[in-house]
Scaffold this active site. Structure first.
Site, PDB file in Angstrom:
ATOM      1  N   LYS A  52       1.173  -1.285  -0.163  1.00 43.27           N
ATOM      2  CA  LYS A  52      -0.049  -0.302  -0.058  1.00 43.27           C
ATOM      3  C   LYS A  52       1.076   1.458  -0.612  1.00 43.27           C
ATOM      4  O   LYS A  52       0.285   2.316  -0.641  1.00 43.27           O
ATOM      5  CB  LYS A  52      -0.739   0.328   1.433  1.00 43.27           C
ATOM      6  CG  LYS A  52      -2.100  -1.082   0.708  1.00 43.27           C
ATOM      7  CD  LYS A  52      -2.790  -1.554   2.543  1.00 43.27           C
ATOM      8  CE  LYS A  52      -4.236  -2.552   2.598  1.00 43.27           C
ATOM      9  NZ  LYS A  52      -4.395  -2.730   3.260  1.00 43.27           N
ATOM     10  N   GLN A  96      -4.546  -1.721   9.374  1.00 47.42           N
ATOM     11  CA  GLN A  96      -4.221  -3.122   9.124  1.00 47.42           C
ATOM     12  C   GLN A  96      -5.065  -4.026   9.757  1.00 47.42           C
ATOM     13  O   GLN A  96      -4.458  -4.176  10.951  1.00 47.42           O
ATOM     14  CB  GLN A  96      -2.849  -3.283   8.782  1.00 47.42           C
ATOM     15  CG  GLN A  96      -3.029  -4.425   8.216  1.00 47.42           C
ATOM     16  CD  GLN A  96      -3.286  -4.283   6.197  1.00 47.42           C
ATOM     17  OE1 GLN A  96      -3.989  -3.460   5.878  1.00 47.42           O
ATOM     18  NE2 GLN A  96      -3.941  -5.943   5.972  1.00 47.42           N
ATOM     19  N   ASP A 119     -10.814   2.584   4.322  1.00 45.98           N
ATOM     20  CA  ASP A 119     -11.360   1.478   4.115  1.00 45.98           C
ATOM     21  C   ASP A 119     -12.908   0.979   4.520  1.00 45.98           C
ATOM     22  O   ASP A 119     -13.110  -0.222   3.881  1.00 45.98           O
ATOM     23  CB  ASP A 119     -10.815   0.587   5.200  1.00 45.98           C
ATOM     24  CG  ASP A 119      -9.407  -0.286   5.443  1.00 45.98           C
ATOM     25  OD1 ASP A 119      -9.194  -0.530   3.900  1.00 45.98           O
ATOM     26  OD2 ASP A 119      -8.856  -0.286   6.511  1.00 45.98           O
TER      27      ASP A 119
HETATM   28  N1  GUN Z   1      -6.827  -6.939   6.435  1.00 44.07           N
HETATM   29  C1  GUN Z   1      -7.313  -7.987   5.202  1.00 44.07           C
HETATM   30  N2  GUN Z   1      -7.749  -6.897   4.477  1.00 44.07           N
HETATM   31  C2  GUN Z   1      -7.901  -5.582   4.389  1.00 44.07           C
HETATM   32  C3  GUN Z   1      -8.021  -4.173   4.031  1.00 44.07           C
HETATM   33  O1  GUN Z   1      -8.388  -4.577   3.169  1.00 44.07           O
HETATM   34  N3  GUN Z   1      -8.145  -3.428   5.086  1.00 44.07           N
HETATM   35  C4  GUN Z   1      -7.311  -3.070   6.149  1.00 44.07           C
HETATM   36  N4  GUN Z   1      -7.459  -2.641   7.273  1.00 44.07           N
HETATM   37  N5  GUN Z   1      -6.992  -4.681   6.659  1.00 44.07           N
HETATM   38  C5  GUN Z   1      -7.313  -4.922   6.257  1.00 44.07           C
END
Ligand code: GUN
Length: 290
Positions: A52, A96, A119
């Site tokens: 990311k 995350q 998100d």
């Molecule tokens: N863990 C797995 N997928 C995601 C996501 O799209 N966002 C976040 N913050 N954590 C994740």
């Protein structure tokens, strides 16, 4: 059978976002800025967060990565979230997941202000999504919608079966596919661990979206001839054929299922890169809204 190439499509999307950033900068605006909080050192989470941050660089965003130790207290984490909420330089914040057991994910999610929740996990944003109002759509389901859209997959009136009801993927995915929208208007069946007759339901899917995290769970006998298959699973499994000692496997047994379907996402290179592109898109929208 045609591949739904998430890598290629996400690169197109990222190019579009980068152009938009250049335009904003030329007009004297500021770079969009994404902050990510990573708690502990879960290998998969580390990989995702690094991807990311790298994607931010690629499209000309600023990014901040806050690392916190596995034993950080819930209050310390919430305070970091509150600090970023109040920082006007930051447009989007993600924490995350998963988080260590002693921290409540819902408390953390609810502490992020909806205006920076790129998100799309905050109850306010999930509510807005359900009502088909403008909002930040959760990145993985939004990436899948974008991929189906860019390949002109007809969804209206089709039977879409979603396997897995997670808050991050399966549940929002089922809502998006049922909405009155260009990619939507499906008759949706959301299946989960208590579903009986899963094989039969799966075989009746025109569009099958699999997000349960069990490598090669969907086999050829569970798929209708000509179906569209979206594989969200990405699990590291041991392999003696790779240098690293592991390889990535999806939730669909690709080799036996691919010949039966009209379209299918590969793993890796399918849904994963689309998720990241959607997160960037949400961050750009947040920055524009200021
Ligand atoms: N863990 C797995 N997928 C995601 C996501 O799209 N966002 C976040 N913050 N954590 C994740």
């Amino acid at each position: 059978m045609q591949l739904l190439d998430g890598k290629l499509t996400s690169n197109t999307l990222k190019d579009e976002i980068a152009k938009e950033v250049s335009k904003v900068l030329a007009q004297g605006g500021k770079k969009p800025h994404l902050a990510a909080i990573l708690v502990g050192s879960n290998g998969a989470s580390e990989t995702y967060v690094n991807a990311k941050v790298k994607a931010c660089e690629k499209v000309g965003f600023d990014s901040t990565l806050v690392r916190m130790s596995e034993d950080v207290s819930e209050e310390e984490l919430l305070n970091e979230v509150r600090k970023i909420n109040e920082n006007p330089a930051i447009d989007g914040l993600i924490v995350q997941l998963p988080l260590p057991k002693h921290i409540s994910e819902i408390k953390v999610t609810e502490t992020i202000v909806p205006e920076k929740d790129v998100d799309g996990f905050h109850p306010v944003n999930l509510g807005r999504m359900t009502l088909n109002l403008p909002t930040f759509l959760p990145a993985t389901p939004a990436g899948i919608v974008e991929l189906l859209d860019r390949y002109d997959i007809e969804t209206s009136g089709k039977h879409c079966v979603v396997i897995g009801r997670s808050h991050i993927v399966g549940s929002p995915m089922s809502i998006l596919m049922a909405r009155n929208a260009k990619v939507g208007n499906c008759t949706v069946t959301l299946t989960h661990s208590r579903t009986t007759n899963l094989e039969e339901i799966s075989r009746s899917a025109d569009i099958l979206i699999v997000a349960l995290g069990k490598p090669e769970f969907v086999t050829a006998d569970m798929v209708k001839e000509g179906a569209v298959i979206v594989d969200v699973g990405i699990t590291r499994v041991k392999s003696d054929k790779t240098k690293s000692g592991w390889k990535l496997k999806g939730d669909v047994a690709f080799d036996e299922v691919a010949p039966k379907c009209s379209f299918i996402t590969p793993v890796p290179g399918g849904v994963g890169p689309m998720t990241i592109a959607s997160l960037l898109k949400n961050t750009l929208i947040s920055a524009r809204g200021k």
